[in-house]
Design a protein around this motif. Sequence first.
Motif, PDB file in Angstrom:
ATOM      1  N   GLY A 103      19.839  11.635 -31.702  1.00 53.07           N
ATOM      2  CA  GLY A 103      19.613  10.309 -31.217  1.00 53.07           C
ATOM      3  C   GLY A 103      19.739  10.326 -29.619  1.00 53.07           C
ATOM      4  O   GLY A 103      20.016   9.267 -29.337  1.00 53.07           O
ATOM      5  N   ARG A 104      20.214  11.617 -29.104  1.00 54.52           N
ATOM      6  CA  ARG A 104      20.208  11.429 -27.728  1.00 54.52           C
ATOM      7  C   ARG A 104      18.964  11.221 -26.968  1.00 54.52           C
ATOM      8  O   ARG A 104      19.145  10.924 -25.682  1.00 54.52           O
ATOM      9  CB  ARG A 104      20.888  12.924 -27.293  1.00 54.52           C
ATOM     10  N   ILE A 105      17.787  11.564 -27.651  1.00 51.91           N
ATOM     11  CA  ILE A 105      16.413  11.093 -26.867  1.00 51.91           C
ATOM     12  C   ILE A 105      15.630  10.649 -28.038  1.00 51.91           C
ATOM     13  O   ILE A 105      15.887  10.596 -29.254  1.00 51.91           O
ATOM     14  CB  ILE A 105      15.999  12.295 -26.490  1.00 51.91           C
ATOM     15  N   SER A 106      14.483  10.094 -27.391  1.00 50.79           N
ATOM     16  CA  SER A 106      13.299   9.366 -28.400  1.00 50.79           C
ATOM     17  C   SER A 106      12.344  10.649 -28.479  1.00 50.79           C
ATOM     18  O   SER A 106      12.241  11.342 -27.566  1.00 50.79           O
ATOM     19  CB  SER A 106      13.153   8.206 -27.955  1.00 50.79           C
ATOM     20  N   ILE A 107      11.473  10.099 -29.240  1.00 53.92           N
ATOM     21  CA  ILE A 107      10.190  11.056 -29.244  1.00 53.92           C
ATOM     22  C   ILE A 107       9.528  10.958 -28.067  1.00 53.92           C
ATOM     23  O   ILE A 107       8.812  11.870 -27.703  1.00 53.92           O
ATOM     24  CB  ILE A 107       9.275  10.531 -30.436  1.00 53.92           C
ATOM     25  N   ASN A 108       9.476   9.860 -27.436  1.00 51.33           N
ATOM     26  CA  ASN A 108       8.841   9.613 -26.063  1.00 51.33           C
ATOM     27  C   ASN A 108       9.146  10.613 -25.043  1.00 51.33           C
ATOM     28  O   ASN A 108       8.613  10.888 -23.961  1.00 51.33           O
ATOM     29  CB  ASN A 108       8.978   8.252 -25.826  1.00 51.33           C
ATOM     30  N   ASP A 109      10.473  11.153 -25.218  1.00 51.95           N
ATOM     31  CA  ASP A 109      11.228  11.841 -24.120  1.00 51.95           C
ATOM     32  C   ASP A 109      10.919  13.389 -24.374  1.00 51.95           C
ATOM     33  O   ASP A 109      11.149  14.357 -23.736  1.00 51.95           O
ATOM     34  CB  ASP A 109      12.689  11.762 -24.193  1.00 51.95           C
ATOM     35  N   LEU A 110      10.016  13.766 -25.219  1.00 49.87           N
ATOM     36  CA  LEU A 110       9.753  15.134 -25.782  1.00 49.87           C
ATOM     37  C   LEU A 110       8.920  15.581 -24.808  1.00 49.87           C
ATOM     38  O   LEU A 110       8.022  14.967 -24.441  1.00 49.87           O
ATOM     39  CB  LEU A 110       8.917  15.064 -27.150  1.00 49.87           C
ATOM     40  N   LYS A 111       8.844  16.783 -24.248  1.00 45.02           N
ATOM     41  CA  LYS A 111       7.865  17.497 -23.247  1.00 45.02           C
ATOM     42  C   LYS A 111       6.669  17.610 -24.146  1.00 45.02           C
ATOM     43  O   LYS A 111       6.686  17.763 -25.436  1.00 45.02           O
ATOM     44  CB  LYS A 111       8.296  18.831 -22.878  1.00 45.02           C
ATOM     45  N   PRO A 112       5.513  17.495 -23.773  1.00 48.30           N
ATOM     46  CA  PRO A 112       4.347  17.623 -24.424  1.00 48.30           C
ATOM     47  C   PRO A 112       4.252  18.860 -25.497  1.00 48.30           C
ATOM     48  O   PRO A 112       3.833  18.798 -26.236  1.00 48.30           O
ATOM     49  CB  PRO A 112       2.990  17.740 -23.202  1.00 48.30           C
ATOM     50  N   ALA A 113       4.662  20.130 -24.768  1.00 47.21           N
ATOM     51  CA  ALA A 113       4.428  21.352 -25.285  1.00 47.21           C
ATOM     52  C   ALA A 113       5.319  21.385 -26.524  1.00 47.21           C
ATOM     53  O   ALA A 113       5.247  21.858 -27.560  1.00 47.21           O
ATOM     54  CB  ALA A 113       4.926  22.479 -24.460  1.00 47.21           C
ATOM     55  N   SER A 114       6.300  20.580 -26.343  1.00 46.81           N
ATOM     56  CA  SER A 114       7.534  20.635 -27.448  1.00 46.81           C
ATOM     57  C   SER A 114       6.981  19.793 -28.587  1.00 46.81           C
ATOM     58  O   SER A 114       7.131  20.019 -29.771  1.00 46.81           O
ATOM     59  CB  SER A 114       9.001  19.733 -27.133  1.00 46.81           C
ATOM     60  N   TYR A 115       6.349  18.685 -28.389  1.00 46.90           N
ATOM     61  CA  TYR A 115       5.563  17.839 -29.422  1.00 46.90           C
ATOM     62  C   TYR A 115       4.724  18.521 -29.972  1.00 46.90           C
ATOM     63  O   TYR A 115       4.649  18.562 -31.429  1.00 46.90           O
ATOM     64  CB  TYR A 115       5.109  16.673 -28.507  1.00 46.90           C
ATOM     65  N   ASP A 116       3.828  19.415 -29.274  1.00 48.56           N
ATOM     66  CA  ASP A 116       2.640  20.403 -29.935  1.00 48.56           C
ATOM     67  C   ASP A 116       3.157  21.308 -31.060  1.00 48.56           C
ATOM     68  O   ASP A 116       2.857  21.736 -31.940  1.00 48.56           O
ATOM     69  CB  ASP A 116       2.061  20.992 -29.120  1.00 48.56           C
ATOM     70  N   LEU A 117       4.394  21.947 -30.480  1.00 49.90           N
ATOM     71  CA  LEU A 117       5.051  23.044 -31.269  1.00 49.90           C
ATOM     72  C   LEU A 117       5.831  22.328 -32.380  1.00 49.90           C
ATOM     73  O   LEU A 117       5.940  23.039 -33.723  1.00 49.90           O
ATOM     74  CB  LEU A 117       6.197  23.727 -30.438  1.00 49.90           C
TER      75      LEU A 117
END
Length: 348
Positions: free
Chosen positions: A205-219
């Motif tokens: 809960g330290r970050i939200s899904i919108n805080d993910l780097k684009p590459a992190s989201y893809d991986l």
Amino acid sequence: MIRDSRLKALLVLACVGGLTSACEVKKNLDDMHKATVEMSETTKRMEEKTGELDKKSGSLDDKTAELYDALRQGNAALLRKEFLQQMNESKEMAKKLSLGVKYFWAYEFQLWSMQGLDNDHRREELASSAAREFIREIHEYAPTEEFISPTSDNNTDMNFLALVTTLHEVNDKQKSRVDPKGIEHMSMLSLIERALKQKTDLDAGRISINDLKPASYDLLAFENKLIQILQARQNFILTMLVAKASNIDKDLKTKIKLGLLGMKWSLDLGRYNDVEINEMTRYLKAVLDTRAILKNAGHAIVVDETIQKVMMNGQLTKTKPQSKARLAAESQIADYIRQVRSDSIKTK
């Protein structure tokens, strides 16, 4: 009378001369004014032309940057395709590893230049594009998420192992550009590590899904595949180290003794030169670093049973080094081996 006439004549001449001089002065002033006005208009036109030239130069710079970006994208994609094709055709593991290095070097984020369109945002875009391509390409070599033996002689498995082993590679071009600026290197391994760290922060809960780097989201759309990749990586690098140190790959008899029977063997560091010692150190560190990524992400370490047995049965023999540098290098290897052996693992 005559005198008066002469005087009048002189006065007339003086007046005429004065008028002429005045006319000439006025004409000169008019000419100067006209020239000044014309010069002003000329200067204005020059400024307008210069402004237009600046705009054209700016437009040309933008077009050049866009052209470079497009050419880089196409050329890099062709190179990656060629390297994978050569890897598929190759039968030797050493050749596959070499092609794996070239494959990762050919990703565009490795060629990020900090010029033209290459700002920080563009670097993240290129990383995202690379992550999407890689995670889909790797599925061709490992369509399931089953454990892949580091000693497999299947060509598809070997391709997979070559790619996961060279994940950390950083193009020299990237190093030469970012090192003077103090910017961190970017590799496929660093992108995977960042993605799993962000997953931990997301779960906490330290970050939200919108805080993910684009590459992190893809991986992270393929998290289980990331874990499979890291397990295979630490396994195969450990296998390369064990093979070199124990000579288990030399003949069937040695394989039976060390692998099946679990006989003790001696790791005599005196047999290796300084370069070989340095390479062993790099292998061991790569194993520990990869395991750290897995442990930090909350995953157990899974090791091939035979390789683990051979690793645990090796008896380290240190030399009597002639220099402090060699002593420090051998001590580092001994420390790394202790850390590898002390890890809590599962075997398959």
